[in-house]
Structure formats: C-alpha cells, structure tokens
Design an enzyme around this catalytic site. Structure first.
Site, PDB file in Angstrom:
ATOM      1  N   CYS A  30     -11.032   0.628  30.138  1.00 50.49           N
ATOM      2  CA  CYS A  30     -10.732   1.203  28.822  1.00 50.49           C
ATOM      3  C   CYS A  30      -9.249   1.586  28.737  1.00 50.49           C
ATOM      4  CB  CYS A  30     -11.656   2.393  28.561  1.00 50.49           C
ATOM      5  SG  CYS A  30     -11.753   2.871  26.814  1.00 50.49           S
TER       6      CYS A  30
ATOM      7  N   HIS B  39     -16.715  -0.621  29.304  1.00 48.62           N
ATOM      8  CA  HIS B  39     -17.118   0.163  30.477  1.00 48.62           C
ATOM      9  C   HIS B  39     -18.347  -0.469  31.125  1.00 48.62           C
ATOM     10  CE1 HIS B  39     -14.825   4.064  30.201  1.00 48.62           C
ATOM     11  NE2 HIS B  39     -14.581   3.575  28.992  1.00 48.62           N
TER      12      HIS B  39
ATOM     13  N   GLU C  83     -19.609   0.107  33.963  1.00 45.51           N
ATOM     14  CA  GLU C  83     -20.386   1.105  34.717  1.00 45.51           C
ATOM     15  C   GLU C  83     -21.343   1.882  33.827  1.00 45.51           C
ATOM     16  OE1 GLU C  83     -17.337   3.663  32.833  1.00 45.51           O
ATOM     17  OE2 GLU C  83     -17.378   1.616  33.629  1.00 45.51           O
TER      18      GLU C  83
END
Length: 429
Positions: free
Chosen positions: A130, A251, A253
């Site tokens: 990001c 993102h 994750e």
C-alpha cells in the site's frame, strides 16, 4: 549456540504508524504483517515513528530486509511541487473525505524514504505494501496521483471506473486487477486464474496511487481504470540470491474470507514467503563477506606492553585536561604512547576514535598529527581525480576496492588466528 542473535535469524525492519488512543500517541504495526514475517523465519524489528529516528537508523543494523506498509499520504513535496491542477475546493473535499489519510506525517516520510533509499543502494530486500509501494516509487523518482477519484477516475468511461476505497465495507470491498503474465504475481496466483482471464479480486484501502512509475520498475497488475496495482524491479528479483524489490498497492495479508483466517487465494501469502526467503539469503550472503574479528588472547609480555601504552595515553589525557606541563620524570612513559602511534600508520576511524577516548593526543603524537595532515591532502587529491571519472569507472573502482576489502579481512582474520596459536604455543612452552 551463538550468543549473537543477529547471526541466527534475519532482521526485518518495519516502521510503525502513529495513532491517537486516550489522548496519547500510540505506535502500532498490523499483526498480520508480523505473524507472516515470523512464520516464514525472520524477526520483525519495529522502528518507532518518533522524532529524530530518521537520524538513528544506523543503530538498527544489521538490516536484512525492510517491509513498509500502511500510513498517511506522502508529502507531495517529495515528488512534485504543484497539486496536479486540483483546485483549492477539490483539495478541501479530499481532506474531508479521507481525513485519516491526508494528515501528512513528515517524520514517517523521512524515516521510510531513507530506509527505501538504503535498500536500493545496498540491494537489501524491500517489500512495500500500500503506502510502502508508493514510498518505493517516490524514492526512485516516480510520482503519485494526489487523489485517484479526482485525477484518474473522472477521466475514465463509466465501465472502467474503480472504487479504490469503501469506508462502508472497508475489509470486505474488492475490485478486479489484471495480472501481467510472466511476473512474480502471475507465478503466485496462476493456479487461481481462469484459462481465458488473468484476473483476481483484491482489497483496496487507498485514495492515492502510482501516477508515473519510476523507470527501473515493471508493472505486475493493473486495475480496470489503468492504475498500477503492483510492480517490481526485474533486475533485483531473485529470492534465492537475496534479491527482492517490490511494491503492491493491495494488502494480500488481509485478503481473507469473512470471519476467518483463510486466504481468498492460496497465493496471497506468497509475497511474504518469497520476501523472507530473500531476506534469509541476503543475511547468509552478508555474513559470508563480513568477518568478525575474534578477540586476541595476549600472553604476559604483550599484556604488560599494552598496560604501558594505556598508561602513556592516560598521562597524556591528564596533561591535556588539567593544562599542566609535562613532568620530566614522566617523559619516558609518554614516549611509549608516541612510539605506538608512530608505528601504526593505517588506523581506522573507529580505532582513531577509541585512541582519542583513551587519551592519545598531540602531546604524545606530534608526528602522528603530521601524518594525518598528509593523509587529508592525499584524500583531497583522490577526490579531485575521482570527480573527473565516469560513472562506469567509479563503479569498477568501487567493486575493486570492495573485493580488496574482503580479501584483506580474510587475511587479517587468518593472521590473528596464527597470532593466537603462536601466543598459546609460547605460553605452553
């Protein structure tokens, strides 16, 4: 087991984000990042976002990898002076819509840009998520959209417009991205791609993004509105050899199914897996060229000589501090320190600093000071010569001396080892 933990597990630096909790500033890092870094075999080292830390980054060495993620907008003065033609009214509207992101954090900018440039200079593995991808692009000379909605989306046909942040469905919001073939991202998600499509759905938490991609990077994914959602440096990507320079706007994750830790796609954690693989390889490579000098065990005779020299420096330091003249009876003791300095013509900066702390001053090193002046003149001449050299010549010269430094370290370590063996044999006899 070695007591030096830095040679056991590699260290990944992560800069914290500042928030306010109960009227106090709190630094934090998302746990998903930390969990994946630890899970794949590295140690996350959190760099606090506090004033002055950007001047203390040397204290975080050794650095085997850097992961930068989430945070406020980057100060546009780092990449462009104007505001991309946006009116004052539009800028005010952007600040209202994205209040939590538009509060510029100059200290965090300074810390992260310095770390990014350090990685680029030393080929330290770097992954930007990001904001971290935007930091990487800016560090290499790229630029950003001040606001995707105002600058990009309104120029696109209705069918190509993308919602890049949805505050009403923050973690659940997804949009399509098209993956570029034969890139790391393609390799990680290829088992999830349909035969005739190169698309996946990604989360999105940003109102800014890459406008002009820095020249060294290659795009890995695009949103339907044309925004670059991922990029990497092909010349600095080989995890097995400790090479990894990459930025992802989304993102991975956090791409998980509702109320579950299960990832949207099996490829989601691969960015972290390959990043840590590169970090581990980089640490091994760094350790192989960094020779740690073992302390030399001195025999009785050498220990007596050392004490005499230390005594000499101590006397000189006392004379310098008190301003008193030299006591004739102490002249012979001062000579030991002077002889030592005159016989050591190639001291490192650290050695010189340590000697000064011990009291090695001009009072017992007149000829040594003259030698330092001569070295300064030689350095000045060398700088003048190098200023006229081309970038290619300087690169070759740097490579040559780096190689010579490695060889010198190896030979020195061997000689120290021989010295220790010799001294031990002497003591044993």
């Amino acid at each position: 087991m070695s007591s030096d933990l830095s040679v056991i597990l590699p260290r990944v630096l992560i800069v914290s984000r500042r928030s306010v909790r109960k009227n106090k500033f709190v630094d934090f890092v998302g746990e998903y990042h930390l969990d994946l870094i630890v899970g794949y075999g590295a140690v996350p080292v959190i760099v606090p976002r506090v004033s002055g830390v950007h001047m203390l980054l040397d204290s975080f060495e050794p650095i085997h990898g850097v992961l930068l993620c989430e945070g406020e907008d980057i100060d546009p003065s780092w990449y462009e002076e104007d505001t991309s033609g946006l009116s004052q009214e539009e800028l005010e509207e952007i600040r209202r819509l994205h209040a939590s992101d538009t509060a510029i954090d100059k200290e965090k900018d300074s810390i992260e840009l310095r770390l990014a440039k350090l990685c680029l200079e030393r080929n330290i593995p770097y992954m930007g998520i990001c904001r971290g991808s935007q930091v990487l692009n800016v560090a290499c000379g790229g630029t950003l959209f001040q606001d995707i909605g105002k600058e990009l989306s309104r120029k696109c046909p209705e069918s190509q417009r993308v919602v890049h942040i949805n505050y009403d469905d923050y973690d659940g919001h997804r949009h399509k991205v098209k993956i570029v073939e034969n890139t790391p991202l393609h390799n990680w998600f290829k088992d999830s791609l349909e035969e005739d499509k190169m698309e996946i759905l990604v989360n999105s938490y940003h109102h800014q993004g890459v406008k002009r991609l820095a020249q060294r990077f290659f795009p890995m994914a695009f949103a339907p509105d044309g925004l670059i959602e991922g990029f990497y440096d092909p010349d600095a990507y080989n995890p097995e050899e400790g090479k990894f320079i990459m930025g992802l706007q989304f993102h991975p994750e956090r791409m998980r199914k509702p109320d579950s830790d299960e990832f949207d796609y099996p490829g989601c954690p691969f960015a972290y897996k390959e990043f840590v693989k590169a970090v581990i390889a980089y640490q091994k490579k760094l350790n192989s060229i960094t020779c740690v000098q073992r302390p030399v065990k001195l025999n009785k005779e050498m220990e007596n000589k050392r004490k005499i020299i230390v005594r000499s420096f101590s006397l000189a330091k006392d004379m310098y501090a008190t301003g008193r003249g030299m006591n004739p009876s102490k002249a012979s003791e001062l000579e030991a320190g002077a002889d030592f300095l005159e016989s050591n013509t190639a001291l490192s900066v650290q050695q010189e600093k340590r000697l000064k702390q011990m009291g090695a001053t001009v009072r017992n090193a007149g000829s040594y000071i003259e030698r330092l002046k001569l070295n300064e003149e030689r350095e000045r001449m060398a700088r003048n010569v190098m200023a006229k050299m081309t970038v290619e010549q300087l690169s070759e010269l740097l490579t040559f001396y780096h190689t010579m430094g490695q060889i010198c370290s190896e030979v020195l370590e061997k000689k120290f080892h021989e010295l220790v063996v010799s001294n031990n044999d002497f003591v044993g006899s």
